[in-house]
Design an enzyme around this catalytic site. Structure first.
Site, PDB file in Angstrom:
ATOM      1  N   CYS A 156      -5.458   0.884   7.615  1.00 23.92           N
ATOM      2  CA  CYS A 156      -5.992   1.994   6.842  1.00 23.92           C
ATOM      3  C   CYS A 156      -6.300   3.166   7.744  1.00 23.92           C
ATOM      4  CB  CYS A 156      -7.298   1.614   6.156  1.00 23.92           C
ATOM      5  SG  CYS A 156      -7.261   0.056   5.350  1.00 23.92           S
ATOM      6  N   CYS A 194     -10.071   9.983   9.282  1.00 19.72           N
ATOM      7  CA  CYS A 194      -8.775   9.478   8.813  1.00 19.72           C
ATOM      8  C   CYS A 194      -7.595  10.198   9.446  1.00 19.72           C
ATOM      9  CB  CYS A 194      -8.701   9.597   7.293  1.00 19.72           C
ATOM     10  SG  CYS A 194      -7.153   9.003   6.614  1.00 19.72           S
ATOM     11  N   CYS A 233     -10.969  13.916   5.352  1.00 18.44           N
ATOM     12  CA  CYS A 233     -11.976  12.970   5.838  1.00 18.44           C
ATOM     13  C   CYS A 233     -11.881  12.931   7.367  1.00 18.44           C
ATOM     14  CB  CYS A 233     -11.742  11.582   5.245  1.00 18.44           C
ATOM     15  SG  CYS A 233     -11.881  11.548   3.454  1.00 18.44           S
ATOM     16  N   CYS A 249       0.879  -1.162   0.000  1.00 17.29           N
ATOM     17  CA  CYS A 249       0.000   0.000   0.000  1.00 17.29           C
ATOM     18  C   CYS A 249       0.922   1.219   0.000  1.00 17.29           C
ATOM     19  CB  CYS A 249      -0.872  -0.059   1.258  1.00 17.29           C
ATOM     20  SG  CYS A 249      -1.896   1.386   1.526  1.00 17.29           S
TER      21      CYS A 249
HETATM   22  N1  SAH Z   1      -7.503   9.134  -0.654  1.00 14.76           N
HETATM   23  C1  SAH Z   1      -7.771   7.830  -1.139  1.00 14.76           C
HETATM   24  C2  SAH Z   1      -6.777   6.776  -0.724  1.00 14.76           C
HETATM   25  C3  SAH Z   1      -6.259   6.780   0.694  1.00 14.76           C
HETATM   26  S1  SAH Z   1      -7.322   6.231   1.985  1.00 14.76           S
HETATM   27  C4  SAH Z   1      -9.185   7.424  -0.749  1.00 14.76           C
HETATM   28  O1  SAH Z   1      -9.845   8.166  -0.042  1.00 14.76           O
HETATM   29  O2  SAH Z   1      -9.645   6.392  -1.193  1.00 14.76           O
HETATM   30  C5  SAH Z   1      -7.518   4.512   1.771  1.00 14.76           C
HETATM   31  C6  SAH Z   1      -8.794   3.980   2.402  1.00 14.76           C
HETATM   32  O3  SAH Z   1      -8.680   3.893   3.834  1.00 14.76           O
HETATM   33  C7  SAH Z   1      -9.989   4.869   2.144  1.00 14.76           C
HETATM   34  O4  SAH Z   1     -11.105   4.118   1.804  1.00 14.76           O
HETATM   35  C8  SAH Z   1     -10.167   5.537   3.486  1.00 14.76           C
HETATM   36  O5  SAH Z   1     -11.431   6.064   3.633  1.00 14.76           O
HETATM   37  C9  SAH Z   1      -9.858   4.417   4.417  1.00 14.76           C
HETATM   38  N2  SAH Z   1      -9.643   4.821   5.818  1.00 14.76           N
HETATM   39  C10 SAH Z   1      -9.232   6.018   6.263  1.00 14.76           C
HETATM   40  N3  SAH Z   1      -9.150   6.020   7.607  1.00 14.76           N
HETATM   41  C11 SAH Z   1      -9.523   4.775   8.018  1.00 14.76           C
HETATM   42  C12 SAH Z   1      -9.609   4.143   9.271  1.00 14.76           C
HETATM   43  N4  SAH Z   1      -9.274   4.779  10.386  1.00 14.76           N
HETATM   44  N5  SAH Z   1     -10.028   2.872   9.317  1.00 14.76           N
HETATM   45  C13 SAH Z   1     -10.310   2.194   8.182  1.00 14.76           C
HETATM   46  N6  SAH Z   1     -10.221   2.736   6.965  1.00 14.76           N
HETATM   47  C14 SAH Z   1      -9.833   4.023   6.864  1.00 14.76           C
END
Ligand code: SAH
Length: 337
Positions: free
Chosen positions: A330, A116, A113, A102
């Site tokens: 993630c 995140c 977000c 990744c």
């Molecule tokens: N910006 C891109 C890629 C990076 S995030 C996107 O938004 O898709 C990769 C994935 O991890 C995204 O689906 C994001 O929403 C998710 N993610 C972010 N924080 C997370 C968390 N704390 N637990 C699980 N998934 C999370």
């Protein structure tokens, strides 16, 4: 000076043509970099001394620096330092079908977000293609294992760095180099419509994943600021257009946030939204982080949500968990530790 890992095969061939040499010299150098993994121009003895000298004068071979490796259960996390001192992370996952990485695509992220961790640091800059390529090279060097799958799901929004990410894909996909099949590469976006539109014009079979996380605008806007820019209606229409044009299945990521988006109501709305679309839904148990208040959905709720999707013929999986032990899951990656 341009970093040589930033060049596609075609560009390297063109470079040799531009200095009055044959284009196959470009192929030889590309193979030296990616097949033989030579770390200096001097070792490239299949080209003349003069050519090596020119390469040295024109290109840097410098790699980003691997600072820390954290090994967990079936997952490793890597911290890298870039030439300008910024730091990024990538995660390696050992599956039964292969090894996936990744990668990060930006230093920080502007998408904001609310759930995140990566987005708590605003974007400092885009990564250049070579900085993404080198995450793969250095990790393969460290593990002595071949990476079989790549997901652009680390720190950053890939479609906020479109050109560099697509350049990265071109470089690693090339069969004279790392040769990672496009079907083994996935780009994940939070739903940047112009990016998806551009992406559907690209050749190849690179997978698209879209972070959906909510089945309606009201809720989506609460947790993903980007939803205020791109409406769900427009997003879904763009995705349908993408599927029609490319014949490729799209993955929807849906993180399960306790009491927020994991109720029967949302499951039913999601069914309605996705009915008839060639897709599958990846339900992601939320990874809690100490700085953010959201909680992971209860297991029975995740299963109930999953059942509603399945019984309505929506393909779905519950994401297998990785990385928790080393904070590599993630949304737990941070730009500057
Ligand atoms: N910006 C891109 C890629 C990076 S995030 C996107 O938004 O898709 C990769 C994935 O991890 C995204 O689906 C994001 O929403 C998710 N993610 C972010 N924080 C997370 C968390 N704390 N637990 C699980 N998934 C999370």
């Amino acid at each position: 000076m341009r970093n040589i890992y930033d060049l596609t095969l075609k560009e390297l061939e063109d470079y040799f043509i531009s200095i009055g040499e044959k284009s196959f010299r470009g192929t030889q150098v590309f193979e030296s970099l990616y097949k033989k993994r030579l770390n200096s121009f001097d070792e490239m003895t299949n080209i003349s001394k003069e050519m090596r000298k020119k390469l040295k004068e024109n290109f840097s071979l410098h790699k980003i620096k691997l600072l820390i490796t954290q090994k967990g259960d079936k997952v490793n996390k890597y911290l890298f330092e870039l030439e300008d001192g910024n730091k990024i992370e990538s995660v390696l996952m050992f599956h039964n079908y292969g090894i996936s990485i990744c990668v990060s695509s930006q230093v920080g992220c502007n998408m904001g977000c609310t759930f995140c961790e990566s987005g708590r640091l605003k974007k400092i800059r885009n990564l250049l293609a070579y900085e993404i390529v080198e995450q793969i090279l250095l990790i393969e060097e460290e593990t002595k294992k071949k990476i079989t799958h790549v997901v652009v799901m680390g720190i950053g929004e890939p479609f906020d760095n479109y050109e560099n990410v697509l350049r990265f894909v071109k470089i690693i996909n090339c069969n004279k180099g790392i040769d990672l099949g496009s079907r083994h590469i996935t780009i994940s976006t939070c739903g940047i419509i112009p990016g998806i539109k551009k992406f559907m014009e690209e050749e190849g079979q690179v997978n698209l994943a879209v972070s959906l996380h909510a089945p309606n605008d009201e809720l989506r806007r609460k947790i993903m600021p980007i939803a205020k820019v791109y409406q769900l209606d427009d997003l879904m229409n763009t995705i349908k257009e993408y599927i029609k044009k490319t014949n490729r299945r799209v993955t929807f990521e849906y993180i399960m946030l306790d009491g927020i988006n994991d109720n029967e109501k949302e499951a039913k709305e999601l069914v309605k939204l996705l009915k008839g679309i060639n897709c599958y839904v990846n339900l992601i148990p939320y990874n809690e982080t100490e700085n953010i208040g959201f909680k992971r959905s209860k297991e029975w709720k995740i299963l109930a949500f999953y059942d509603i999707l399945k019984s309505n013929k929506i393909n779905a999986t519950i994401r297998k968990e990785f990385g928790g032990s080393v904070d590599a899951a993630c949304g737990q990656l941070r730009a500057n530790n």
